[in-house]
Design a protein around this motif. Structure first.
Motif, PDB file in Angstrom:
ATOM      1  N   ALA A 145      39.954 -24.519  80.208  1.00  0.00           N
ATOM      2  CA  ALA A 145      40.822 -23.532  80.765  1.00  0.00           C
ATOM      3  C   ALA A 145      40.023 -22.120  80.665  1.00  0.00           C
ATOM      4  CB  ALA A 145      42.126 -23.249  80.178  1.00  0.00           C
ATOM      5  N   GLY A 146      38.678 -22.170  79.701  1.00  0.00           N
ATOM      6  CA  GLY A 146      38.015 -20.886  79.846  1.00  0.00           C
ATOM      7  C   GLY A 146      38.617 -20.130  78.517  1.00  0.00           C
ATOM      8  N   ARG A 147      39.087 -20.747  77.686  1.00  0.00           N
ATOM      9  CA  ARG A 147      39.933 -20.091  76.565  1.00  0.00           C
ATOM     10  C   ARG A 147      39.373 -20.535  75.199  1.00  0.00           C
ATOM     11  NH1 ARG A 147      46.144 -20.718  77.440  1.00  0.00           N
ATOM     12  NH2 ARG A 147      46.012 -19.814  75.587  1.00  0.00           N
ATOM     13  N   PRO A 148      38.196 -20.674  74.799  1.00  0.00           N
ATOM     14  CA  PRO A 148      37.532 -21.474  73.925  1.00  0.00           C
ATOM     15  C   PRO A 148      38.068 -20.945  72.521  1.00  0.00           C
ATOM     16  CG  PRO A 148      35.869 -20.133  75.027  1.00  0.00           C
ATOM     17  CD  PRO A 148      37.005 -20.242  75.851  1.00  0.00           C
ATOM     18  N   GLY A 149      38.182 -19.544  72.580  1.00  0.00           N
ATOM     19  CA  GLY A 149      38.609 -18.684  71.296  1.00  0.00           C
ATOM     20  C   GLY A 149      40.208 -19.250  70.924  1.00  0.00           C
ATOM     21  N   ASP A 150      41.012 -19.714  71.650  1.00  0.00           N
ATOM     22  CA  ASP A 150      42.324 -20.197  71.430  1.00  0.00           C
ATOM     23  C   ASP A 150      42.324 -21.603  70.835  1.00  0.00           C
ATOM     24  OD1 ASP A 150      43.234 -17.641  72.361  1.00  0.00           O
ATOM     25  OD2 ASP A 150      43.759 -18.181  74.055  1.00  0.00           O
ATOM     26  N   ALA A 151      41.250 -22.338  71.058  1.00  0.00           N
ATOM     27  CA  ALA A 151      41.010 -23.679  70.777  1.00  0.00           C
ATOM     28  C   ALA A 151      41.110 -24.076  69.205  1.00  0.00           C
ATOM     29  CB  ALA A 151      39.625 -24.197  71.258  1.00  0.00           C
TER      30      ALA A 151
END
Length: 201
Positions: free
Chosen positions: A195-201
């Protein structure tokens, strides 16, 4: 719980250390030395794992998961009398255990009593239709007793490569829950990255 988390993540050496500590704290509980022995088996230290299971059976006899593992190990080694002793003791402690009944049927097949194996496996597969190993053994029993060859071939195909199910202590479900939790976290992380949110992974 830490031991189960290590175990669920295949950190067998760490899990074994935790299980040994738990065994020291609760010396009358067979689960902890049993899980430590399983870790040895998972680490490829078969002789030590088997010796640990045998020592557990001597010290705290009648623990169905340990007896079932011993029966399976002895079957794989071709020690049919030893396997019979272990599986009969297992069934004496857990008479309704379907995995133990499947192992007894496997023993019957190896001893040449396909009719007895077939009878037992027909009952087990009705109670547990998703047990692929039981289906595979039933296919072999049907072949040896003159059963329907087409049905035997279907069962053999459905069960090919399936491992025997194990007799478990209810507390061992914690390992499965830890594995499921890890899988969910991994899936969540992948979804966030996609979803383009690697920082939240």
């Amino acid at each position: 719980d830490l031991a189960f988390v290590y175990d669920a993540n295949s950190l067998d050496s760490l899990a074994r250390t935790e299980y040994q500590s738990l065994a020291t704290l609760a010396p009358r509980d067979p689960l902890w030395p049993y899980r430590a022995a399983v870790c040895l088996l998972d680490l490829g230290r078969s002789d030590e794992g088997r010796a640990a299971l045998e020592a557990l059976e001597e010290r705290l006899p009648g623990f169905p998961p340990a007896l079932h593992r011993l029966a399976l190990l002895r079957l794989s080694d071709g020690d049919l009398p030893g396997a019979r002793l272990a599986i009969e003791r297992c069934l004496a402690s857990a008479p309704s255990s379907l995995p133990a009944k499947v192992t007894l049927a496997d023993l019957h097949l190896r001893e040449g009593d396909a009719a007895k194996a077939r009878e037992l496996l027909e009952t087990v597969t009705l109670a547990a239709p998703d047990d692929r190993h039981a289906k595979f053994l039933l296919g072999r029993a049907l072949q040896r007793t003159g059963g329907d060859e087409t049905v035997a071939e279907v069962l053999l195909e459905e069960g090919a490569g399936a491992a025997a199910r194990l007799v478990e202590d209810p507390r061992e479900q914690e390992i499965a829950r830890a594995q499921t939790g890890l899988s969910l976290e991994i899936d969540r992380g992948i979804a966030l990255i996609q979803a383009g949110r690697p920082g939240d992974a």
